[in-house]
Design a protein around this motif. Structure first.
Motif, PDB file in Angstrom:
ATOM      1  N   THR A 348       0.921  -1.716  -0.308  1.00 17.92           N
ATOM      2  CA  THR A 348       0.404  -0.385  -0.251  1.00 17.92           C
ATOM      3  C   THR A 348       0.955   1.409  -0.231  1.00 17.92           C
ATOM      4  N   VAL A 349       1.022   2.036  -0.937  1.00 13.29           N
ATOM      5  CA  VAL A 349       1.419   3.514  -1.897  1.00 13.29           C
ATOM      6  C   VAL A 349       0.807   4.667  -0.909  1.00 13.29           C
ATOM      7  N   LEU A 350       1.286   5.652  -0.351  1.00  9.62           N
ATOM      8  CA  LEU A 350       0.625   6.616  -0.574  1.00  9.62           C
ATOM      9  C   LEU A 350       1.998   7.491  -0.055  1.00  9.62           C
ATOM     10  N   ARG A 361      -1.325  12.299   6.736  1.00  4.54           N
ATOM     11  CA  ARG A 361      -1.801  10.777   5.977  1.00  4.54           C
ATOM     12  C   ARG A 361      -2.165   9.818   6.846  1.00  4.54           C
ATOM     13  N   ILE A 362      -1.260   9.736   7.222  1.00  2.00           N
ATOM     14  CA  ILE A 362      -1.054   8.948   8.846  1.00  2.00           C
ATOM     15  C   ILE A 362      -1.653   9.744   9.716  1.00  2.00           C
ATOM     16  N   VAL A 363      -2.783   8.423  10.515  1.00  2.00           N
ATOM     17  CA  VAL A 363      -3.648   9.375  11.239  1.00  2.00           C
ATOM     18  C   VAL A 363      -3.106   8.675  12.684  1.00  2.00           C
ATOM     19  N   PRO A 364      -3.866   9.730  13.763  1.00  2.00           N
ATOM     20  CA  PRO A 364      -4.476   8.651  14.573  1.00  2.00           C
ATOM     21  C   PRO A 364      -5.534   7.606  14.473  1.00  2.00           C
ATOM     22  N   ALA A 365      -7.151   8.168  13.415  1.00  2.00           N
ATOM     23  CA  ALA A 365      -7.791   7.645  13.676  1.00  2.00           C
ATOM     24  C   ALA A 365      -8.110   7.951  11.789  1.00  2.00           C
ATOM     25  N   LEU A 366      -9.158   7.057  10.877  1.00  2.00           N
ATOM     26  CA  LEU A 366     -10.151   7.436  10.023  1.00  2.00           C
ATOM     27  C   LEU A 366     -10.419   8.356   9.767  1.00  2.00           C
ATOM     28  N   SER A 367     -11.193   9.083   8.668  1.00  4.79           N
ATOM     29  CA  SER A 367     -12.269  10.384   8.626  1.00  4.79           C
ATOM     30  C   SER A 367     -13.303   8.917   8.103  1.00  4.79           C
TER      31      SER A 367
END
Length: 424
Positions: A348-350, A361-367
């Motif tokens: 998985t790339v980003l 884009r690396i986050v504690p919780a997804l939106s």
């Protein structure tokens, strides 16, 4: 008029063919029949006729200014379909790409009108050319099937045109198929490509997309040998690797010697290379995205993007700023198959940031939704490095993902992780 007769583009009109609230299914990506879709938009704008239009991945600007009388349905807000989402005109099926043909074949979707693009050989034999997908099943159930014959489209092998597929009107294209030339890579895409290349061994079979990140990754693989290709999309970057012999498909477990794709999205030069090329096959998505087939392909390396990844390894690939953006597509099929494949990897790339570096884009919780669950994830790559997540505990995952986040956000991410009561 005989169904074998060909209508010239300037003589074709949708007047009298469409009914209010028809579901019109259009060929997607570079297989979009531009002569027909442009006329469809013009007809809707002039007559204000309410129709529903099913689009897949959109790369053309055809529907950018569609009138309010038209509404849209798709399996994702992918490519320029995201613009329809931003205008509030797009409804999304939360389905895998591989499931969409069955929705048309067996319900609950039923097409009224289907618009297809095809290539035609000198003997009149048709080819799906650039893509073979759900539009085939939709056409089998439709009231009206209109086929745009495009002399500039490549005639490709892979899925023979069904002899029993009824064609009601044939229209001669007035323009070549849409081209999607390779994207220029920036420093971020180049760095990500280099990291991915280190994860891919010689002899691997690749699945990837088109765009700056996939193109940069394929460019970074030029020093590899005996790669194979079994993918949903094939563009100029992949075709270049086939031409130079990096992708020779010699070590594929299935379809040795043949590059298999569901869709071609390339330049005119790429289309000429694919034309009548027996080493390239455009196959139906029932074949290219079938989990049973994919899982038998050894060393399958699936390379796909994400919008966000949380510290546990879940990935959002569907929603941005509260609206549909991207989609499930073939992501789940290829990711899960690559994890099951002997010596396979799901990559998985980003980019580490969005909004010109102001958002991580690396986050504690997804939106948004968790398109990939924690048990689906394998390895994550940003421009800052590689995070191996398969078999890692949640604490290990968090530490490894924070290490490949943009440096300015690492302390903030670590604090958010520890605030959850984790001290490991």
């Amino acid at each position: 008029m005989s169904a074998r007769a060909i209508v010239e583009a300037d003589a074709f009109t949708f007047a009298g063919l469409l009914r209010d609230d028809d579901l019109v299914v259009c060929g997607q990506t570079c297989a979009e029949p531009l002569t027909l879709t442009r006329k469809l938009v013009a007809h809707c704008a002039e007559h204000h006729q309410p129709v529903r239009i099913f689009v897949g991945t959109l790369f053309s600007a055809t529907f950018d200014h569609a009138p309010a009388s038209a509404s849209f349905l798709s399996y994702g807000a992918i490519g320029r379909a995201a613009r329809l989402s931003e205008r509030g005109m797009l409804d999304v099926l939360a389905e895998r790409y591989h499931s969409v043909p069955g929705l048309f074949a067996n319900g609950p979707l039923r097409a009224d009108v289907v618009l297809l693009q095809a290539a035609e050989a000198a003997d009149g034999t048709l080819s799906f050319g650039l893509s073979c997908d759900y539009a085939l099943q939709a056409a089998r159930q439709a009231r009206l099937v209109v086929v745009e014959l495009n002399p500039w489209a490549p005639w490709t092998y892979g899925t023979p045109w069904p002899r029993d597929l009824r064609i009601d009107i044939r229209v001669r294209a007035d323009c070549p198929p849409l081209e999607l030339p390779r994207s220029a890579a920036d420093d971020t895409a180049t760095a990500i490509g280099r990291h991915v290349a280190q994860l891919v061994p010689d002899g691997a079979t690749l699945q990837t997309g088109v765009g700056s990140l996939p193109d940069a990754t394929l460019d970074a693989l030029r020093g590899h040998r005996h790669l194979g290709l079994h993918s949903g999309l094939l563009g100029d970057a992949g075709l270049d690797l086939i031409r130079c012999g990096v992708i020779d498909n010699s070590r594929k477990t299935l379809d040795a010697g043949i590059a298999v794709a569901n869709t071609l999205c390339a330049s005119a030069d790429g289309y000429r290379y694919a034309d009548r090329n027996t080493g390239i096959e455009v196959r139906h998505s029932d074949d290219t995205h079938d989990a049973a087939i994919l899982g038998r392909q050894a060393r399958l390396h699936a390379i796909n993007g994400a919008l966000q990844i949380d510290l546990g390894g879940q990935a959002n690939c569907e929603t941005l700023r509260g609206r549909p953006h991207g989609g499930i597509g073939g992501l789940l099929d290829f990711t899960r198959a690559a994890r099951q494949s002997s010596e396979g990897r799901a990559i998985t790339v980003l980019p580490a940031t969005a909004a010109q570096g102001t958002l991580s884009r690396i986050v504690p919780a997804l939106s948004g939704p968790a398109t990939l669950g924690r048990s689906d994830i394998d390895v994550v790559v940003t421009e800052y490095g590689v995070a191996e997540l398969r078999g890692a505990s949640l604490a290990q995952r968090a530490r490894r993902l924070i290490a490949i986040a943009a440096p300015r956000f690492r302390d903030e991410l670590a604090a958010a992780w520890h605030a959850q009561g984790v001290r490991a």
